[in-house]
Design a protein around this motif. Structure first.
Motif, PDB file in Angstrom:
ATOM      1  N   TYR A  82      -1.133  -1.745   6.404  1.00  0.00           N
ATOM      2  CA  TYR A  82      -0.840  -1.300   5.048  1.00  0.00           C
ATOM      3  C   TYR A  82      -1.778  -0.176   4.578  1.00  0.00           C
ATOM      4  N   ALA A  83      -2.700   0.250   5.422  1.00  0.00           N
ATOM      5  CA  ALA A  83      -3.590   1.363   5.061  1.00  0.00           C
ATOM      6  C   ALA A  83      -2.863   2.678   5.300  1.00  0.00           C
ATOM      7  N   ARG A  84      -2.032   3.062   4.351  1.00  0.00           N
ATOM      8  CA  ARG A  84      -1.234   4.287   4.449  1.00  0.00           C
ATOM      9  C   ARG A  84      -1.119   4.900   3.064  1.00  0.00           C
ATOM     10  N   TRP A  85      -0.861   6.165   3.007  1.00  0.00           N
ATOM     11  CA  TRP A  85      -0.897   6.883   1.743  1.00  0.00           C
ATOM     12  C   TRP A  85       0.364   6.652   0.914  1.00  0.00           C
ATOM     13  N   SER A  86       0.217   6.820  -0.392  1.00  0.00           N
ATOM     14  CA  SER A  86       1.285   6.558  -1.355  1.00  0.00           C
ATOM     15  C   SER A  86       1.956   7.851  -1.812  1.00  0.00           C
ATOM     16  N   ALA A  87       3.062   7.693  -2.544  1.00  0.00           N
ATOM     17  CA  ALA A  87       3.695   8.840  -3.195  1.00  0.00           C
ATOM     18  C   ALA A  87       2.735   9.475  -4.192  1.00  0.00           C
ATOM     19  N   HIS A  88       1.944   8.641  -4.860  1.00  0.00           N
ATOM     20  CA  HIS A  88       0.972   9.135  -5.841  1.00  0.00           C
ATOM     21  C   HIS A  88       0.023  10.154  -5.226  1.00  0.00           C
ATOM     22  N   SER A  89      -0.420   9.864  -4.002  1.00  0.00           N
ATOM     23  CA  SER A  89      -1.382  10.757  -3.350  1.00  0.00           C
ATOM     24  C   SER A  89      -0.794  12.135  -3.076  1.00  0.00           C
ATOM     25  N   GLN A  90       0.525  12.189  -2.886  1.00  0.00           N
ATOM     26  CA  GLN A  90       1.159  13.450  -2.517  1.00  0.00           C
ATOM     27  C   GLN A  90       1.375  14.390  -3.701  1.00  0.00           C
ATOM     28  N   ILE A  91       1.380  13.860  -4.917  1.00  0.00           N
ATOM     29  CA  ILE A  91       1.671  14.691  -6.103  1.00  0.00           C
ATOM     30  C   ILE A  91       0.421  15.047  -6.896  1.00  0.00           C
ATOM     31  N   LEU A  92      -0.744  14.735  -6.372  1.00  0.00           N
ATOM     32  CA  LEU A  92      -1.988  14.978  -7.105  1.00  0.00           C
ATOM     33  C   LEU A  92      -2.147  16.437  -7.509  1.00  0.00           C
ATOM     34  N   ALA A  93      -1.802  17.350  -6.612  1.00  0.00           N
ATOM     35  CA  ALA A  93      -1.992  18.772  -6.898  1.00  0.00           C
ATOM     36  C   ALA A  93      -1.142  19.236  -8.070  1.00  0.00           C
ATOM     37  N   TYR A  94      -0.087  18.481  -8.401  1.00  0.00           N
ATOM     38  CA  TYR A  94       0.808  18.856  -9.495  1.00  0.00           C
ATOM     39  C   TYR A  94       0.495  18.076 -10.772  1.00  0.00           C
ATOM     40  N   LEU A  95      -0.601  17.332 -10.731  1.00  0.00           N
ATOM     41  CA  LEU A  95      -1.077  16.589 -11.903  1.00  0.00           C
ATOM     42  C   LEU A  95      -2.466  17.067 -12.311  1.00  0.00           C
ATOM     43  N   GLU A  96      -2.732  18.338 -12.047  1.00  0.00           N
ATOM     44  CA  GLU A  96      -4.033  18.942 -12.346  1.00  0.00           C
ATOM     45  C   GLU A  96      -5.159  18.234 -11.596  1.00  0.00           C
ATOM     46  N   GLN A  97      -4.852  17.767 -10.388  1.00  0.00           N
ATOM     47  CA  GLN A  97      -5.841  17.084  -9.554  1.00  0.00           C
ATOM     48  C   GLN A  97      -5.952  17.747  -8.177  1.00  0.00           C
ATOM     49  N   LYS A  98      -5.795  19.074  -8.140  1.00  0.00           N
ATOM     50  CA  LYS A  98      -5.828  19.756  -6.842  1.00  0.00           C
ATOM     51  C   LYS A  98      -7.180  19.627  -6.145  1.00  0.00           C
ATOM     52  N   PRO A  99      -8.315  19.730  -6.848  1.00  0.00           N
ATOM     53  CA  PRO A  99      -9.594  19.525  -6.141  1.00  0.00           C
ATOM     54  C   PRO A  99      -9.680  18.154  -5.483  1.00  0.00           C
TER      55      PRO A  99
END
Length: 351
Positions: A82-99
């Motif tokens: 279950y150690a795998r990335w989420s949909a949330h992790s993929q959209i970070l750059a579009y939520l002002e979280q690019k750094p």
């Protein structure tokens, strides 16, 4: 003679105090309602931002982000499935979280907390990922509903929002279909290793749910957020019946720490489904044969959204809108909203 001074009698003081108490009692619910209205508005805004981020991701990559990424067991034998990335992790750059997004090394698994999962052996232990430990536990305000306040097991890396998985089977997908129900595939936008285009929304983007809310677990038992263990099921109807009829006073709790990690693509953290209506019970199946080398492809789950908003939950739709869905929504209409290609039409009066 001195004039007689006028003063309040004890009875008059008591009457005034009683009147003030009554006024406060009348005013307090109105103040609380106003505060909740403000919190709900912020929650709606969070979901709008998430929906917009998903659209922008699609514009860039011509597909939606996966609901659950691939596991890292081949790279690191110590990494749990279950150690795998989420949909949330993929959209970070579009939520002002690019750094933050740029700081993640997707060649390695996310850092996964101890979810306190019972009855599943060593299937969901915590996993330390030195490359991504800091990023995985970063607090993101857009992932927190202000009505879901207070402490949560797991700390700042938690989330109140989940992606629509679109199936009653936990991890079934095109690449790894269920062996118990081979023909059952997800019909929602986000699932195990999904790669969905908006052109696949043949029902229309206004007819398909993207994200909704799930109350975060506190690490202590709470029927509104706990994930219960039930006997495994082999159909949607059986999943609903088994979970709905479960005696929770006798049932084992898989976890009381739902939503602990926005980084982790798993039913305990970042996905939900439309098996049952909002603010009802959550269950996951047990028994042999659920586990595949890649995913829990045979596990039946009922994962409704839930919230602290009175009477329902906020729901982000594929067309960019956010709607408030009442707990009493028709079950058929609710299930229709989970599919992108089921051929159903859900009218606005269904909400």
């Amino acid at each position: 003679m001195h004039p007689r001074r006028s003063a309040f009698t004890l009875i008059e003081l008591l009457v005034v105090i009683a009147i003030i108490a009554v006024l406060i009692a009348l005013l307090l619910p109105a103040v609380q309602a106003a505060r909740e209205a403000g919190r709900r508005t912020q929650c709606v805004n969070n979901l709008k931002q998430i929906g917009l981020a998903v659209q922008n991701y699609h514009d860039t990559f011509q597909c939606l982000p996966f609901g659950k990424g691939a596991n890292y067991m081949a790279i690191d034998p110590n990494a749990p499935v279950y150690a795998r990335w989420s949909a949330h992790s993929q959209i970070l750059a579009y939520l002002e979280q690019k750094p933050l997004f740029d700081s993640i090394n997707f060649a390695f698994a996310p850092d996964t907390p101890d979810l306190g999962v019972s009855g599943m052996g060593d299937m969901m232990p915590p996993y330390s990922s030195p490359s991504n430990a800091t990023a995985s536990h970063w607090m993101i305000s857009a992932f927190i509903c202000p009505s879901d306040a207070g402490g949560v097991a797991g700390g700042p890396g938690s989330t109140c929002y989940s992606a629509n998985e679109g199936s009653w089977l936990c991890d079934a997908c095109e690449a790894t279909p269920s062996t118990a129900v081979p023909g059952e595939l997800p019909h929602g936008p986000f699932y195990n290793m999904s790669y969905v285009r908006l052109t696949a929304f043949t029902d229309g983007t206004s007819q398909t749910a993207l994200f909704s809310e799930r109350r975060r677990g506190r690490g202590t038992p709470d029927p509104k957020s706990d994930l219960y263990q039930m006997n495994n099921a082999t159909s949607l109807a059986q999943t609903y019946q088994t979970c709905t009829s479960l005696d929770v006073s006798m049932a084992m709790i898989y976890t009381s720490s739902v939503g602990m990690a926005w980084a982790v693509g798993d039913m305990t953290c970042t996905t939900y489904n439309h098996v049952s209506t909002p603010n009802t019970r959550s269950c996951a199946g047990s028994g042999m044969g659920m586990m595949d080398t890649n995913a829990m492809v045979n596990m039946a789950v009922q994962l409704p959204p839930s919230s602290y908003h009175p009477g329902g939950v906020n729901l982000a739709i594929g067309d960019g809108s956010v709607r408030f869905v009442k707990d009493g929504i028709n079950l058929g209409a609710w299930r229709a909203l989970s599919t992108r290609n089921g051929g159903e039409i859900v009218g606005g009066d269904s909400y």
